[in-house]
Design a protein around this motif. Structure first.
Motif, short mmCIF file in Angstrom:
data_model
loop_
_atom_site.label_atom_id
_atom_site.label_comp_id
_atom_site.label_asym_id
_atom_site.label_seq_id
_atom_site.Cartn_x
_atom_site.Cartn_y
_atom_site.Cartn_z
N TYR A 106 0.83 -1.21 0.00
CA TYR A 106 0.00 0.00 0.00
C TYR A 106 0.87 1.26 0.00
O TYR A 106 0.59 2.23 -0.71
N ALA A 109 2.36 1.72 -3.51
CA ALA A 109 1.31 2.17 -4.43
C ALA A 109 1.02 3.65 -4.21
O ALA A 109 0.83 4.42 -5.17
N LYS A 110 0.95 4.08 -2.98
CA LYS A 110 0.67 5.49 -2.67
C LYS A 110 1.82 6.38 -3.13
O LYS A 110 1.59 7.49 -3.64
N HIS A 112 3.68 5.96 -5.71
CA HIS A 112 3.63 6.07 -7.16
C HIS A 112 2.33 6.72 -7.65
O HIS A 112 2.06 6.74 -8.86
N GLY A 113 1.53 7.18 -6.75
CA GLY A 113 0.32 7.90 -7.11
C GLY A 113 -0.85 7.01 -7.43
O GLY A 113 -1.79 7.43 -8.09
N LEU A 114 -0.83 5.80 -6.99
CA LEU A 114 -1.95 4.90 -7.20
C LEU A 114 -2.91 5.02 -6.03
O LEU A 114 -2.52 5.28 -4.91
N GLU A 115 -4.16 4.84 -6.34
CA GLU A 115 -5.13 4.88 -5.24
C GLU A 115 -6.01 3.65 -5.30
O GLU A 115 -6.11 2.98 -6.33
N MET A 116 -6.64 3.37 -4.21
CA MET A 116 -7.47 2.18 -4.07
C MET A 116 -8.83 2.44 -4.71
O MET A 116 -9.53 3.35 -4.31
N ASN A 117 -9.19 1.64 -5.67
CA ASN A 117 -10.49 1.73 -6.31
C ASN A 117 -11.18 0.39 -6.08
O ASN A 117 -10.75 -0.63 -6.63
N GLU A 118 -12.20 0.38 -5.30
CA GLU A 118 -12.88 -0.85 -4.92
C GLU A 118 -13.52 -1.55 -6.12
O GLU A 118 -13.71 -2.75 -6.10
#
Length: 126
Positions: A106, A109-110, A112-118
């Motif tokens: 997590y 991912a954060k 690298h600018g990724l976010e959690m999309n359910e």
């Protein structure tokens, strides 16, 4: 006169004198001398064959011992290599477990600018 008749003198006169006979060192010409028999050709051949067989058996036993020792050495080397590989595998499994923790994934991912999309997450059950 009774003293003149001595029994000791009469006894010594009755005992014959003993003279030891000398045995000749060399046998007389008429007697046979037993000599050692020389081994026949068959006996010589048999002794040579028996000696060769014994030599070959000794050589075979020594060569088998060398082969067994080298095989044992190879088995020990292989066992040592297996033990080392097992230790390396366990260390790598532990490293995989540490690197695949949810918190770490997590955080990367954060970063690298990724976010959690359910909606894009699938749950897989076994």
């Amino acid at each position: 006169m009774a003293l003149e008749n001595n029994l000791a003198q009469n006894i010594s006169e009755q005992i014959p004198s003993y003279v030891p006979q000398q045995t000749p060192d060399k046998p007389a010409g008429g007697t046979k001398v037993h000599k050692k028999k020389k081994p026949f050709l068959f006996e010589k051949t048999l002794m040579i064959i028996a000696g060769a067989i014994i030599f070959l058996l000794i050589f075979a036993v020594i060569s088998f011992e060398v082969k067994i020792a080298s095989t044992n050495r190879a088995v020990q080397d292989t066992s040592r290599e297996i033990a080392e590989a097992t230790i390396i595998n366990k260390n790598l499994e532990q490293e995989v477990q540490e690197l695949s923790r949810y918190d770490r994934v997590y955080a990367i991912a954060k970063a690298h600018g990724l976010e959690m999309n359910e909606e894009n997450v699938r749950n897989v059950t076994k």
